[in-house]
Design a protein around this motif. Structure first.
Motif, short mmCIF file in Angstrom:
data_model
loop_
_atom_site.label_atom_id
_atom_site.label_comp_id
_atom_site.label_asym_id
_atom_site.label_seq_id
_atom_site.Cartn_x
_atom_site.Cartn_y
_atom_site.Cartn_z
N LEU A 1 0.83 -1.20 0.00
CA LEU A 1 0.00 0.00 0.00
C LEU A 1 0.87 1.26 0.00
CD1 LEU A 1 -2.94 -0.98 2.39
CD2 LEU A 1 -2.98 -0.79 -0.09
N GLN A 2 2.00 1.16 0.70
CA GLN A 2 2.91 2.30 0.73
C GLN A 2 3.57 2.52 -0.63
OE1 GLN A 2 5.77 1.82 3.82
NE2 GLN A 2 5.00 3.57 4.97
N PHE B 1 2.37 1.56 -3.38
CA PHE B 1 1.31 1.99 -4.27
C PHE B 1 1.09 3.51 -4.18
CE2 PHE B 1 -2.92 3.39 -5.09
CZ PHE B 1 -3.11 2.91 -6.37
N ALA B 2 0.97 3.99 -2.93
CA ALA B 2 0.64 5.40 -2.74
C ALA B 2 1.69 6.29 -3.42
CB ALA B 2 0.55 5.71 -1.25
N SER B 3 2.97 5.94 -3.27
CA SER B 3 4.00 6.81 -3.84
C SER B 3 4.06 6.69 -5.35
CB SER B 3 5.37 6.50 -3.22
OG SER B 3 5.73 5.18 -3.54
N GLU B 4 3.74 5.50 -5.89
CA GLU B 4 3.83 5.31 -7.34
C GLU B 4 2.58 5.82 -8.07
OE1 GLU B 4 6.42 4.44 -8.80
OE2 GLU B 4 7.54 2.90 -7.72
N ASN B 5 1.42 5.71 -7.43
CA ASN B 5 0.17 5.99 -8.15
C ASN B 5 -0.10 7.48 -8.33
OD1 ASN B 5 -2.12 4.63 -9.43
ND2 ASN B 5 -3.36 5.74 -7.94
N GLU B 6 0.36 8.28 -7.37
CA GLU B 6 0.00 9.70 -7.42
C GLU B 6 0.44 10.37 -8.72
OE1 GLU B 6 0.20 11.60 -3.42
OE2 GLU B 6 0.81 13.31 -4.67
N PRO B 7 1.70 10.17 -9.14
CA PRO B 7 2.10 10.78 -10.41
C PRO B 7 1.31 10.24 -11.60
CG PRO B 7 4.02 9.93 -9.21
CD PRO B 7 2.81 9.47 -8.47
N VAL B 8 0.87 8.98 -11.51
CA VAL B 8 0.07 8.41 -12.61
C VAL B 8 -1.29 9.10 -12.66
CG1 VAL B 8 -0.93 6.29 -13.57
CG2 VAL B 8 1.27 6.19 -12.37
#
Ligand SMILES: Nc1ncnc2c1ncn2[C@@H]1O[C@H](COP(=O)(O)OP(=O)(O)O)[C@@H](O)[C@H]1O
Length: 295
Positions: free
Chosen positions: A241-242, A244-251
């Motif tokens: 989840l961590q 994910f949070a850092s990778e998904n935001e720019p997407v």
């Protein structure tokens, strides 16, 4: 939005997009791959209408991506929408698991990363996606709903160079509920279907409002055949989840800037969520045609 069958792969197999994806895969570490793997809107209906018009003008099928945390229900809703729109649902996690099941040396390397909750290198997932698209193209598939790809900004940019994504659906859910949902996930080793034993009925307080998500229980025949994913332990889930949070935001930002992002807060279980998701997408449920499965 009407649901029809479109000749998407007329465009894709006419080589341009697939060839570009092939080139991307090769240029992004073809040598390493050959050795190691051999085998990576805001809620306004007008934006959706524009996307639909663009897609029709391009003479191909719906091309959507599903974003969202592990356990949020991407697979569940992407499968349903794919059936409704008569396009294949392509889940990157399934492609990874198939690769792990089918190969030896490469599979062990993938399994090591996956079991630790790490994302795989772009080259690897691109390669798996390319192979899946090629198999689909050979069967005359049209359009897709991608689930779990892209998960990084570099993957989003590569995809953008390869083809036009019409819409990015971003499913959101509270973190505490996500963890319970991930812990409750089960797969039937016989039929391969996914179920969820978590029975969520959380009072408000803490992170948000009351949320009710009944379990998705298996039929009798599957009961004794249920297994958990090896990486669905609490420690790994929190790590994922961590990541994910850092990778998904720019997407999310990437698709937001293109006016293609639909944020959708999952309100509860399937009976509550499905009609609201359809409404947010401007879709109506009609009898859907079965889609030929490509494995
Ligand atoms: N787009 C991707 N990029 C890199 N690795 C991926 C991608 N999609 C899936 N994976 C790998 O496959 C694993 C399983 O994927 P998935 O079924 O989507 O599980 P989860 O949603 O629980 O992470 C991930 O934990 C990750 O290691």
């Amino acid at each position: 939005m009407a649901t029809r069958i479109y000749g998407w792969l007329a465009g894709l197999t006419a080589s341009s997009a697939l060839q570009r994806l092939r080139n991307q895969t090769q240029s992004r570490g073809g040598a390493a791959l050959a050795v190691a793997w051999e085998v990576e809107l805001q809620q306004e209906v007008p934006s959706l209408v524009a996307a639909e018009e663009g897609r029709q003008a391009a003479g191909r099928g719906t091309q959507w991506v599903f974003l969202g945390c592990p356990g949020v229900g991407k697979g569940t809703y992407a499968t349903r929408l794919a059936s409704l729109l008569h396009v294949p649902h392509i889940a990157m996690g399934d492609l990874v698991r198939q690769e792990i099941d089918h190969s030896t040396f490469q599979g062990i390397q993938l399994a090591n990363a996956v079991n630790k909750g790490k994302l795989l290198p772009d080259e690897v997932v691109l390669s798996l996606l390319l192979k899946r698209l090629e198999r689909g193209a050979a069967c005359g598939e049209s359009g897709f709903i991608l689930d779990g790809f892209p998960r990084t900004i570099s993957q989003a940019k590569i995809l953008d160079q390869v083809t036009d994504i019409d819409l990015a659906v971003n499913l959101r859910l509270r973190n505490d509920v996500l963890i319970s949902k991930c812990l409750g996930r089960r797969i039937c080793v016989n039929c391969g279907k996914n179920f969820n034993l978590a029975d969520i009925n959380e009072e408000s307080g803490g992170e948000g409002s009351r949320i009710i998500m009944p379990p998705i229980l298996p039929p009798q025949a599957c009961l004794s055949k249920m297994i958990s994913r090896r990486n669905d332990t609490e420690e790994v889930i929190k790590d994922r989840l961590q990541v994910f949070a850092s990778e998904n935001e720019p997407v999310e930002d990437f698709y937001q800037k293109q006016g293609k992002l639909l944020d959708f807060d999952v309100p509860g279980g399937i009976p509550e969520t499905w009609p609201r998701l359809l409404a947010a997408l401007g879709l109506e449920e009609k009898e859907s045609m079965p889609h030929k499965l490509v494995t």
